[in-house]
Design an enzyme around this catalytic site. Structure first.
Site, PDB file in Angstrom:
ATOM      1  N   LYS A 143      41.151 -24.392  -1.031  1.00  0.00           N
ATOM      2  CA  LYS A 143      38.709 -24.066  -1.152  1.00  0.00           C
ATOM      3  C   LYS A 143      38.853 -23.457  -0.688  1.00  0.00           C
ATOM      4  O   LYS A 143      37.931 -22.829  -1.292  1.00  0.00           O
ATOM      5  CB  LYS A 143      39.520 -25.961  -2.003  1.00  0.00           C
ATOM      6  N   LYS A 158      30.190 -20.554   7.410  1.00  0.00           N
ATOM      7  CA  LYS A 158      31.062 -21.008   7.763  1.00  0.00           C
ATOM      8  C   LYS A 158      32.089 -20.739   7.398  1.00  0.00           C
ATOM      9  O   LYS A 158      33.484 -21.256   7.782  1.00  0.00           O
ATOM     10  CB  LYS A 158      30.728 -22.826   6.687  1.00  0.00           C
ATOM     11  N   THR A 187      30.476 -27.376   1.169  1.00  0.00           N
ATOM     12  CA  THR A 187      30.513 -26.076   1.843  1.00  0.00           C
ATOM     13  C   THR A 187      31.648 -25.575   0.250  1.00  0.00           C
ATOM     14  O   THR A 187      32.403 -26.444  -0.885  1.00  0.00           O
ATOM     15  CB  THR A 187      32.576 -25.873   2.288  1.00  0.00           C
TER      16      THR A 187
END
Length: 293
Positions: free
Chosen positions: A240, A172, A97
């Site tokens: 993050k 995502k 990701t």
């Protein structure tokens, strides 16, 4: 059988690579901590490489599942990077990701070398990786995606091309935005039930079958009630990811007020010692705020 390199044997990559081996593919692995690669080879067979470039040599598909933008650049580029070991016409699949920006950067570098590129972030956590039932959101041109789709089926429940390169990472982000708001709502609901003197498990037994039901409720309510937070994706990693979402929203003009708020709530969780707790630990922040422990 397809010759595959898998780079990054963390909590997700280790079982994903294992599913590839069990599906009959020839797998070469690389991990920065060599002992993990050695352990994987003892368990699954295959080959061990000393660099991403070595792992990528003489395979058809290279897959990576590392930690962040910097980690992806490190395993892709430079003399020891995977791109240096790949032949033209091969395909690189990124399960990390990362930002859509670094995805486009790596795609462009791959294209200069005539290497196909698919961004393919996953959802489903460690349990999904171990059980081979991940959801995979992919970006890339249709022809390149078609070459890897069956291989990705080794560890996915659903694998879908969303659009051109970068679309997988954007999808995502949608996933993480939805999870953040959902977990905050679930945390508040369970916390409210506790403060109201209700049996939280009994409440969930009823409402889980109605409109409030969700995967998070079904799979995390009991551990949340028990104050156990070592069952999945860590808060540090979620922050993050949410940072990527918020930065991208600044670029495309999307308003994400709840996401921004929950990101700060996760910062509070970090500050009370929960950096490595799983994302359901938002409930613990509420307990601390109300004088609990």
């Amino acid at each position: 059988m397809t010759a595959i390199a898998f780079i990054g044997l963390g909590v997700m990559g280790y079982p994903m690579a294992g599913h590839l081996a069990r599906s009959g593919h020839s797998v070469t692995v690389f991990n920065r901590t060599r002992s993990k690669s050695e352990k994987w080879v003892r368990e699954h067979g295959g080959n061990l490489a000393d660099s991403p470039a070595e792992a990528a040599h003489s395979v058809e598909i290279v897959m990576a599942c590392v930690d962040n933008d910097h980690g992806l650049r490190m395993v892709c580029t430079g003399e020891a990077g995977a791109f240096a070991g790949m032949s033209g016409g091969n395909v690189f699949v990124d399960h990390t990701t990362v930002s859509a920006a670094v995805t486009r950067e790596m795609r462009d570098e791959a294209a200069r070398r005539h290497i196909g590129y698919v961004d393919a972030p996953v959802s489903g956590g460690q349990a999904g990786a171990e059980n081979g039932v991940l959801s995979i959101m992919c970006g890339g041109d249709a022809e390149t995606y078609a070459r890897v789709e069956d291989v990705l089926g080794a560890y996915s429940r659903i694998c879908k091309r969303i659009g051109d390169c970068g679309a997988g990472q954007l999808a995502k982000m949608v996933n993480q935005i939805c999870i953040a708001g959902l977990l905050q709502g679930l945390s508040e609901g369970l916390h409210f039930a506790d403060r109201a003197g209700l049996d939280g498990a009994a409440v969930v037994e009823v409402i889980a079958h109605g409109a409030a039901g969700s995967w998070q409720m079904e799979n995390r309510f009991q551990t949340m009630l028990n104050g156990q937070f070592d069952f999945g994706f860590a808060v540090d990693l979620m922050r993050k990811d949410l940072g990527i979402c918020l930065d991208t929203a600044e670029e495309n003009g999307a308003s994400l007020p709840v996401t921004a708020l929950v990101d700060q709530f996760y910062k509070d969780v970090q500050n009370i010692g929960g950096a490595r707790w799983d994302t359901s630990s938002l409930i613990q922040r509420l307990r601390v705020l109300d004088g609990g422990s």
